[in-house]
Design a protein around this motif. Sequence first.
Motif, PDB file in Angstrom:
ATOM      1  N   HIS A  13     -12.296 -10.578  28.462  1.00  0.00           N
ATOM      2  CA  HIS A  13     -12.898 -11.231  29.733  1.00  0.00           C
ATOM      3  C   HIS A  13     -13.592 -10.192  30.524  1.00  0.00           C
ATOM      4  N   ASP A  67     -14.706 -19.132  26.444  1.00  0.00           N
ATOM      5  CA  ASP A  67     -13.121 -19.113  26.142  1.00  0.00           C
ATOM      6  C   ASP A  67     -12.883 -19.263  24.508  1.00  0.00           C
ATOM      7  N   GLN A  84     -10.597 -16.852  22.141  1.00  0.00           N
ATOM      8  CA  GLN A  84      -9.839 -17.367  21.306  1.00  0.00           C
ATOM      9  C   GLN A  84      -9.866 -16.538  19.858  1.00  0.00           C
TER      10      GLN A  84
END
Length: 462
Positions: free
Chosen positions: A96, A168, A172
């Motif tokens: 992130h 996202d 993952q």
Amino acid sequence: MPRTTNAELLQRIAALEAENASLRDGLGENPTVPLPADAAAVPARTHTRSWAWTLLATVLIVIGAILAPVAVVASWAKVQLTDTQSFVDTYAPLAHDPAVQAYVTDEAVKVIQENGDIPQVTSQVVDGITELGTGPVATKALDALKGPLAQGIVSLIHTTVGNFVSSDAFAQVWQEALRTTHTQLVATMQNDPKAAVAVGADGSVGIQLGPIIDRVKQLLVDQGLTFASQIPTIDRTITVAQNSSIPTIQLFYGVAVAAGAWLQWIALAFLVLGVVVARRRALALVWAAVALALSMVVVVAGIGIGRLVFVGSVSPSLLPAGVANTVYRTLTTAMQDTGIAVLVLAIVVAVVGWYSGPFAVPRKLRGFFGSGIAWVREAAERHGITTGRTGEWIYAQRALLRAVVALIAAALVLFVRPLTPPLIIWTLVLAALVIAILELVQRPVITVPENAGEDTPVMTVS
């Protein structure tokens, strides 16, 4: 034997303290107090033995303080080497981070361009259109569009990759890659024949671009760019972290795990033993805590200096400075937090040891606190508020109750993880609050003989 009131108790205690003070003053003014006749016969070796114990205590405390920073690093290494979930939790936030995302995006686009000649594909498409029979003007215009069209496709690829990396789904993929990497690393260190070494010989920690590019290929095809299907399967790993100590840790994996598990307790044992064998244990406790605090300052300062050295030594071609700084901060956060927590703990122990010790200022502070507690208790009793037999039992068991509070507080600090400054501070505050409440609700019992006079010493019934 009749019981005295708390007011009489306070008066007698004040009289005894005044008498003790006058005796101490008298000794201070007359230092040449006669010694017993046999005092000169005390062997000199007794004093030598006392100093030997002092020297031993000092050595033990110094060894414990030296081992403490090593124990912090070893404990961190053990967690990183054996706990897959902790490893994933440590590095997962990198997915992130904008600097890391930009780095991964640029590297992925670079690999796509290396394995798929976009200008050539664009030229072939334009040439195919002109072969259908466009006129000279249209053909010239289409030829002029080859360059901008190729740049537009590269820009579209870059945007597509960037959108995926910031999603996202990429986070993952990143987590799964970390989990697989660490699982394989642990298996390799444990001599699992099915293991695959996932850490480079130079200590590099990388992420495979294959899954990312496969996903991007599918996204491009879904948007109508069918040429993306021609991009071959790519097996390439980019370095996202560099830790030169990893190869060394691989060689001494078993030692590192054992040290991480036991070295912290060995360091603590040296510090405790140094306090136990000291002639003046209260003073030794304060100095042991100060030594531990100084060693943690070294740890925290070392991490800060290491960041400057790490970022400055990593080649920009291998890892951009911004990414290197982020990776180092992520890598050392847990170790730094532990160092700060132990530093706070050492300061707390030093303050508590000083306050509880036989020093002049703490004695006055404790006396002031005790007088305040007695005044509150006396005021409550004047208004009919008393703890009665329960307070008498608490007073009789006060040493045991204080020990229980201290043991519970110590257990929280020693065994609750992660160890954080708020945990230490709140443990101290709650323990001090419980001790204060016990001091307030206890009810000292003073008895005197029936024929006692004003000068008769009082006796405390416990």
